[in-house]
Design a protein around this motif. Structure first.
Motif, PDB file in Angstrom:
ATOM      1  N   VAL A  97      -5.156  -6.539  -7.259  1.00 37.61           N
ATOM      2  CA  VAL A  97      -6.142  -5.970  -6.351  1.00 37.61           C
ATOM      3  C   VAL A  97      -5.672  -4.600  -5.878  1.00 37.61           C
ATOM      4  N   ALA A  98      -6.622  -3.794  -5.477  1.00 36.93           N
ATOM      5  CA  ALA A  98      -6.344  -2.528  -4.804  1.00 36.93           C
ATOM      6  C   ALA A  98      -6.790  -2.717  -3.359  1.00 36.93           C
ATOM      7  N   ASP A 145     -10.158  -3.194  12.561  1.00 40.05           N
ATOM      8  CA  ASP A 145      -9.790  -2.499  11.319  1.00 40.05           C
ATOM      9  C   ASP A 145     -10.790  -2.807  10.219  1.00 40.05           C
ATOM     10  N   ARG A 146     -10.899  -1.859   9.286  1.00 39.25           N
ATOM     11  CA  ARG A 146     -11.751  -2.020   8.114  1.00 39.25           C
ATOM     12  C   ARG A 146     -10.844  -2.115   6.892  1.00 39.25           C
ATOM     13  N   VAL A 147     -10.956  -3.218   6.154  1.00 40.02           N
ATOM     14  CA  VAL A 147     -10.137  -3.442   4.969  1.00 40.02           C
ATOM     15  C   VAL A 147     -11.056  -3.555   3.757  1.00 40.02           C
ATOM     16  N   ARG A 167       2.223  -2.406   1.294  1.00 37.29           N
ATOM     17  CA  ARG A 167       1.393  -3.412   1.968  1.00 37.29           C
ATOM     18  C   ARG A 167       2.155  -4.165   3.057  1.00 37.29           C
ATOM     19  N   ASP A 168       3.443  -4.428   2.841  1.00 39.07           N
ATOM     20  CA  ASP A 168       4.221  -5.170   3.838  1.00 39.07           C
ATOM     21  C   ASP A 168       4.277  -4.454   5.182  1.00 39.07           C
ATOM     22  N   PHE A 223      -6.028   4.389   1.035  1.00 43.30           N
ATOM     23  CA  PHE A 223      -5.455   3.532   0.011  1.00 43.30           C
ATOM     24  C   PHE A 223      -4.073   3.058   0.447  1.00 43.30           C
ATOM     25  N   VAL A 224      -3.798   1.760   0.260  1.00 44.83           N
ATOM     26  CA  VAL A 224      -2.484   1.195   0.581  1.00 44.83           C
ATOM     27  C   VAL A 224      -1.882   0.673  -0.726  1.00 44.83           C
TER      28      VAL A 224
END
Length: 65
Positions: free
Chosen positions: A31-32, A54-56, A45-46, A39-40
């Motif tokens: 996944v992205a 928040d918007r993910v 990610r950790d 962008f993460v």
């Protein structure tokens, strides 16, 4: 906490992005991810902490033509 995941409001227990992926049963998938429009990359990610509102975005690769 309440966040937006792929445009839909959700109540989640996760405090970090990897925990969210686990909660959504998306671990092990390619996944992205983006957090609040940024962008993460997988290695970061950790460190991506989630906060109320928040918007993910979580995108999976698709094949086709």
């Amino acid at each position: 906490m309440k966040i937006i995941v792929n445009g839909k409001a959700r109540e989640v227990a996760a405090e970090r992005l990897p925990e969210l992926l686990e909660e959504l049963e998306m671990t092990g998938k390619h996944v992205a991810t983006a957090l609040n429009g940024a962008f993460v990359p997988r290695p970061l990610r950790d460190t991506a902490r989630l906060a109320e509102g928040d918007r993910v975005e979580i995108l999976t690769p698709m094949q086709g033509g």
